[in-house]
Design an enzyme around this catalytic site. Structure first.
Site, PDB file in Angstrom:
ATOM      1  N   PHE A 134      15.681   0.877  -4.852  1.00 64.45           N
ATOM      2  CA  PHE A 134      15.058  -0.402  -4.439  1.00 64.45           C
ATOM      3  C   PHE A 134      16.066  -1.586  -5.293  1.00 64.45           C
ATOM      4  CE2 PHE A 134      12.044  -3.906  -5.485  1.00 64.45           C
ATOM      5  CZ  PHE A 134      11.315  -3.842  -4.638  1.00 64.45           C
ATOM      6  N   ASP A 206      12.587   6.051 -12.522  1.00 63.53           N
ATOM      7  CA  ASP A 206      11.845   5.085 -12.090  1.00 63.53           C
ATOM      8  C   ASP A 206      10.708   5.621 -11.010  1.00 63.53           C
ATOM      9  OD1 ASP A 206      10.857   2.987 -10.305  1.00 63.53           O
ATOM     10  OD2 ASP A 206      12.327   1.665 -10.500  1.00 63.53           O
ATOM     11  N   TYR A 231       1.074  -1.899  -9.923  1.00 67.10           N
ATOM     12  CA  TYR A 231       0.284  -2.762  -8.705  1.00 67.10           C
ATOM     13  C   TYR A 231       0.422  -2.104  -7.612  1.00 67.10           C
ATOM     14  CZ  TYR A 231       4.931  -4.663  -8.205  1.00 67.10           C
ATOM     15  OH  TYR A 231       6.293  -5.017  -8.268  1.00 67.10           O
ATOM     16  N   LYS A 232       1.272  -0.704  -7.431  1.00 67.53           N
ATOM     17  CA  LYS A 232       1.279  -0.062  -6.321  1.00 67.53           C
ATOM     18  C   LYS A 232       0.155   1.127  -6.294  1.00 67.53           C
ATOM     19  CE  LYS A 232       6.157  -1.248  -5.707  1.00 67.53           C
ATOM     20  NZ  LYS A 232       7.352  -1.087  -6.149  1.00 67.53           N
ATOM     21  N   ARG A 380       6.721   1.486   7.214  1.00 67.26           N
ATOM     22  CA  ARG A 380       6.292   2.505   6.183  1.00 67.26           C
ATOM     23  C   ARG A 380       4.756   2.519   5.929  1.00 67.26           C
ATOM     24  NH1 ARG A 380       8.523   0.520   0.415  1.00 67.26           N
ATOM     25  NH2 ARG A 380       7.107  -1.084   0.856  1.00 67.26           N
TER      26      ARG A 380
END
Ligand SMILES: *Cc1c(COP(=O)(O)O)cnc(C)c1O
Length: 421
Positions: A134, A206, A231-232, A380
């Site tokens: 990312f 990560d 928050y995911k 996705r």
């Protein structure tokens, strides 16, 4: 913005209904607010609101802030939220208490973790990371080496095809993603950490796309440092504070450069001179956004009473079902499934590349199927076991097949780009 959402509700085969009836996690769905008429497959980007968050956050504002005022630092335990919430996150990622703090953003925690790793391996000269990471992780790594001319950043995918070729006696730190945010590929944490340790280097994982959805085992894998997002798949709210983990064995020696007062051994002694806390709190910098941090409470509570193994099993069953239902359509229309079929290396999303993927995702959204798109051509679909049913997966696959086969994505309105994709 609220275009007429015409959700064509596909009838769901009995076999799918039976799978939902037998699902041991079925009761979790009621813990989330899911907008009517939507199948939400973007939980790998922003999880939905837990129903309990409405009252809990209101109480944080009305009681703790409005009534308690400054006394809430003690009375509502605001000052220790970083630890108590950190330990609860730790429990979800295989970390014993006292090693995880909830704070700051992922980007900031990557900065602290990289410096902490370097501080544990003085004299070594490289940071190894993935070119496909990312981007913020790499941008931050670039910022770290910009201030450290003695350190070089080496990237898998640029400097070598395989990360293992870059790990040697010069390596100070290896920063890796547990699940690749684009392809959804899962890396073997135990094997790679032990390879990193064999070279004498520090392993930073990560967990942005694995925390809350995969049975992560930080302690058992002997991981040194880790960072992740709430928050995911942890459903703690937009921009909710992230977390950072440091194994107990490193806490008294690691250093990180954001040496603010919350990381001090005695923050309320107001001493002259920085003296870091002896535990995980030395990873902190300064005052946290307490209202956002408070939202972690209900996000974590929504999944912490179920076994992560059950969550993982349902996640794989859902992505298997989706792949089975869409693969023929993909083949027929030149779209490519890039997520591995092998369970051992599959995260919790299914990624499909297609030249007109952006328009397909927009066409699906107009039908209430919410996925997302990552440039240049990747669609996705995230499968979050806590709030999705097998019927949802079926409906999403049915809509996908219909959009692809009918070519409805060609409509002009689906091809106009918006700012956030
Ligand atoms: C989502 C994500 C981030 C987000 O970083 P922020 O600082 O919260 O904006 C970082 N790294 C990875 C791998 C991610 O998936």
């Amino acid at each position: 913005m609220n275009q007429a959402v015409s959700v064509k509700v596909a009838s769901v085969p009995l076999e799918i209904e039976q799978r939902d009836a037998a699902d041991p996690l079925r009761h979790l769905q009621a813990r989330f607010h899911l907008p009517q008429g939507k199948v939400y497959l973007a939980g790998n980007s922003l999880g939905p609101a837990p129903v309990a968050a409405f009252d809990d956050i209101e109480a944080a504002v009305r009681k703790e802030w409005a009534e308690g005022l400054v006394q809430s630092w003690n009375d509502a335990d605001w000052f220790s939220l970083v630890d108590t919430l950190g330990d609860r996150i730790g429990a979800l990622v295989g970390a014993a208490a006292g090693q995880t703090v909830a704070c700051d953003s992922v980007s900031i925690n990557v900065y602290k973790a990289l410096h902490a790793g370097l501080s544990l391996r003085p004299g070594r000269t490289t940071i190894v990371a993935e070119a496909g990471s990312f981007p913020t992780d790499l941008y931050v790594a670039e910022g770290v080496v910009a201030g450290r001319p003695d350190i070089k950043l080496l990237l898998e995918g640029v400097d070598a095809d395989n990360i293992e070729e870059l790990i040697d006696e010069r390596t100070a730190v290896v920063l890796v993603n547990h699940v690749d945010y684009k392809s959804g590929e899962l890396r073997d944490m135990a094997a790679l950490t032990s390879r990193i340790h064999a070279a004498g280097a520090i392993a930073i994982w990560d967990l942005c796309h694995s925390a809350g959805v995969i049975a992560v085992e930080l302690d058992a894998c002997d991981v040194d440092l880790a960072i992740g997002c709430t928050y995911k798949y942890l459903n703690c709210g937009p921009g909710a504070p992230a977390f950072i983990y440091a194994a107990k064995r490193h806490q008294a020696t690691l250093r990180q450069p954001l040496s603010g007062w919350w990381g001090h051994a005695a923050p309320f002694a107001f001493e002259v001179g920085y003296r870091p806390d002896n535990g995980a709190r030395r990873l902190l910098c300064g005052t946290q956004p307490i209202l956002s941090l408070r939202a972690l409470n209900t996000g974590l509570a929504a999944i912490e009473d179920v076994a992560m193994a059950d969550i993982r099993a349902k996640s794989l069953a859902m992505s298997d079902l989706f792949i089975d239902l869409v693969e023929q359509t993909c083949r027929d229309h030149g779209a490519t499934l890039v997520t591995p079929r092998d369970h051992a290396i599959r995260g919790s999303q299914v990624s499909i590349t297609f030249e007109n993927g952006y328009a397909v995702v927009q066409a699906l959204m107009a039908r209430g199927i919410v996925g997302d798109f990552r440039a240049p051509d990747m669609m996705r679909f995230g499968f979050a076991p806590a709030y999705l049913s097998f019927a949802d997966v079926y409906r999403a696959a049915d809509a996908f097949n219909d959009v692809m086969t009918s070519g409805s994505w060609r409509e002009e309105r689906f091809n106009r780009r918006r700012a956030v994709t």
